[in-house]
Scaffold this active site. Sequence first.
Site, short mmCIF file in Angstrom:
data_model
loop_
_atom_site.label_atom_id
_atom_site.label_comp_id
_atom_site.label_asym_id
_atom_site.label_seq_id
_atom_site.Cartn_x
_atom_site.Cartn_y
_atom_site.Cartn_z
N ASN A 1 0.85 -1.18 0.00
CA ASN A 1 0.00 0.00 0.00
C ASN A 1 0.89 1.24 0.00
O ASN A 1 1.90 1.27 0.71
CB ASN A 1 -0.90 0.00 1.24
CG ASN A 1 -1.86 -1.18 1.26
OD1 ASN A 1 -2.35 -1.62 0.22
ND2 ASN A 1 -2.10 -1.73 2.44
N HIS B 1 6.56 -1.31 3.42
CA HIS B 1 6.39 -2.69 3.88
C HIS B 1 5.65 -3.51 2.85
O HIS B 1 4.74 -3.00 2.18
CB HIS B 1 5.66 -2.75 5.23
CG HIS B 1 4.42 -1.93 5.32
ND1 HIS B 1 4.45 -0.55 5.50
CD2 HIS B 1 3.11 -2.26 5.24
CE1 HIS B 1 3.21 -0.09 5.54
NE2 HIS B 1 2.37 -1.11 5.37
N HIS C 1 3.15 -6.55 2.57
CA HIS C 1 2.26 -7.49 3.27
C HIS C 1 2.33 -8.84 2.56
O HIS C 1 2.25 -8.91 1.33
CB HIS C 1 0.79 -7.04 3.17
CG HIS C 1 0.44 -5.80 3.92
ND1 HIS C 1 -0.15 -5.82 5.17
CD2 HIS C 1 0.56 -4.50 3.59
CE1 HIS C 1 -0.38 -4.59 5.57
NE2 HIS C 1 0.04 -3.75 4.64
N GLY D 1 -4.11 3.28 0.89
CA GLY D 1 -4.46 2.67 2.17
C GLY D 1 -3.29 2.47 3.11
O GLY D 1 -3.37 1.68 4.06
N GLN D 2 -2.19 3.18 2.88
CA GLN D 2 -1.02 3.03 3.77
C GLN D 2 -1.28 3.76 5.08
O GLN D 2 -1.68 4.93 5.08
CB GLN D 2 0.22 3.61 3.08
CG GLN D 2 1.50 3.40 3.89
CD GLN D 2 2.74 3.89 3.14
OE1 GLN D 2 2.66 4.51 2.09
NE2 GLN D 2 3.90 3.60 3.72
P1 5GP Z 1 -0.62 -0.42 5.87
O1 5GP Z 1 -2.06 -0.13 6.19
O2 5GP Z 1 0.25 0.77 6.15
O3 5GP Z 1 -0.38 -1.01 4.52
O4 5GP Z 1 -0.20 -1.58 6.87
C1 5GP Z 1 0.28 -1.35 8.16
C2 5GP Z 1 0.13 -2.67 8.90
O5 5GP Z 1 0.91 -2.59 10.07
C3 5GP Z 1 -1.30 -2.99 9.33
O6 5GP Z 1 -1.70 -4.24 8.76
C4 5GP Z 1 -1.22 -3.04 10.85
O7 5GP Z 1 -2.02 -4.06 11.41
C5 5GP Z 1 0.27 -3.27 11.09
N1 5GP Z 1 0.74 -2.70 12.34
C6 5GP Z 1 0.53 -1.43 12.79
N2 5GP Z 1 1.14 -1.24 13.97
C7 5GP Z 1 1.75 -2.42 14.28
C8 5GP Z 1 2.55 -2.85 15.38
O8 5GP Z 1 2.82 -2.11 16.33
N3 5GP Z 1 3.01 -4.13 15.35
C9 5GP Z 1 2.73 -4.98 14.30
N4 5GP Z 1 3.23 -6.22 14.37
N5 5GP Z 1 1.99 -4.60 13.25
C10 5GP Z 1 1.51 -3.34 13.24
#
Ligand code: 5GP
Length: 118
Positions: A91, A104, A106, A97-98
């Site tokens: 993302n 990162h 997923h 949706g980031q």
């Molecule tokens: P994004 O929405 O930015 O693509 O994904 C961020 C991801 O990081 C989300 O799936 C969320 O659950 C995960 N995440 C956010 N904070 C933490 C954390 O403190 N520890 C872990 N293990 N995952 C996290």
Amino acid sequence: MSECIFCKIIRGEIPSRKIYEDDEMFAFTDIDPAAPVHFLVIPKKHIPSLLELETEDIGLAGRLLHKAQELAKEPGAGGGCGQNGARFVINAKRDGGQTVDHLHIHVLGGRALGWPPG
Ligand code: 5GP
Ligand code: ZN
């Protein structure tokens, strides 16, 4: 020191379930899994999003992707997705949706995933 939560996870200041680490990347289980297998592969270098990837990061990006698929095939945390498959998602920024501004990948698997995303 970076206030970024993923930089803090890399430094061990926020606990995580680590799957893999080397000198340039870190992989750990997502805290809010969206599938039976859901982990993140991140560079140790703080790159805010894929949209900020620089030419010097091309090799790193390739190695992140290569490690992501390698870990997805591993039986443990990877869930052994080699046979049934997995989804690899990046993302980027608001419309993508980031929610955490540190690049990162997923890795999701362990069930059939719908397409397209909402
Ligand atoms: P994004 O929405 O930015 O693509 O994904 C961020 C991801 O990081 C989300 O799936 C969320 O659950 C995960 N995440 C956010 N904070 C933490 C954390 O403190 N520890 C872990 N293990 N995952 C996290
Ligand atoms: Zn960071």
